[in-house]
Design a protein around this motif. Sequence first.
Motif, PDB file in Angstrom:
ATOM      1  N   UNK A   1       0.780  -1.376  -0.183  1.00 55.98           N
ATOM      2  CA  UNK A   1       0.010   0.091   0.030  1.00 55.98           C
ATOM      3  C   UNK A   1       0.956   1.044  -0.040  1.00 55.98           C
ATOM      4  N   UNK A   2       2.049   1.124  -0.469  1.00 57.22           N
ATOM      5  CA  UNK A   2       3.043   2.328  -0.559  1.00 57.22           C
ATOM      6  C   UNK A   2       2.621   3.275  -1.864  1.00 57.22           C
ATOM      7  N   UNK A   3       3.367   4.122  -1.944  1.00 58.92           N
ATOM      8  CA  UNK A   3       2.956   4.904  -3.098  1.00 58.92           C
ATOM      9  C   UNK A   3       3.760   4.729  -4.361  1.00 58.92           C
TER      10      UNK A   3
ATOM     11  N   UNK B   1       4.327   5.846   4.892  1.00 61.33           N
ATOM     12  CA  UNK B   1       3.627   6.753   5.699  1.00 61.33           C
ATOM     13  C   UNK B   1       2.937   5.882   6.684  1.00 61.33           C
TER      14      UNK B   1
ATOM     15  N   UNK C   1       0.665   2.672   5.803  1.00 59.95           N
ATOM     16  CA  UNK C   1       0.982   1.901   4.734  1.00 59.95           C
ATOM     17  C   UNK C   1       2.000   0.829   5.060  1.00 59.95           C
TER      18      UNK C   1
END
Lengths: 249, 63
Positions: free
Chosen positions: A54-56, A121, A124
Amino acid sequence: MASDFEVEFIERDDRNARFVVRGLTPAFANGIRRAMIADVPTMSIDTVRFVENSSVMFDEMIGLRLGLVPLTTPLDDYETGETATLALDVEGPATAYSGDLRSSDDLVQPADENIPIIELKEGQRLELEADAVLDRGREHAKHQGGVAVGYRHLQRVDVVGDAGEFDEQESNILRGVIETEDDELVLTDEFDNDLTERYPGKEVEVHDVPGAFVFHVETDGSVTAEELVLRAADSIGDRAAELEEKVAV
Amino acid sequence: MMIPVRCFTCGNVVGEHWEEFKARSAEGEDPAEVLDDLGVDRHCCRRMLVSHKDLVDVVSPYQ
């Protein structure tokens, strides 16, 4: 043709080596260079199974970054194509580093621990399982053990006389290693790469020494510089033997 | 977005030096001296660190 080579080390540590080889032809020197880049296999992450990301960054981007992380490679224990499994599980807020990778084999570990993979973040999470495979640099650049591997001619510097008393001395820049009149090998860094620093007020002549090459070898940490050179030489020997066998009547 | 793991040109690992480089140059040290100290000698590797900008903070609100 079966003459011995004379090898002399100038600098040598784990990841860095500089040495002079005498009795080489330019073709053979280049053969060794190419073998160091393309023929010495190293471990590198090749397949990644994501449990959660679920990171960027997209899965593929993280896969690419993981692939570029150098892994220490026990070349005696693995054959080309064999794999080792690594896992990573980091929850934000934190940064996932290469050092967070957990390996199934103690001998296959990230060579550098501080490479940021992705900054996470709050909320995440990155969890994945990866397969590292042993392969050669000619398959993919991530399998290259050698970094910036190169060679140049050994240059000999002879003092031929004094420079004219009122002549303006122009800087005379050389790189790498020089051989002096006393057959001493001197790194050009020692005199700031400028011959006028070493021989002020002298006139000098610079010649290439035939058949002598100065190699500079740097590795990414997956193998030591010494092992890289030895394995490269072995791989040339093996291929020559294979050729001899194949063309034998 | 994140610092590239390796130098695009020579393949040297530069990612591991990023955080120290960033912290020390933010403290006012000369970036050139920090790079010398970290052993990032070639100009291809130096430009990777000098020209990098972290963008994770910029894109993370749009997840």
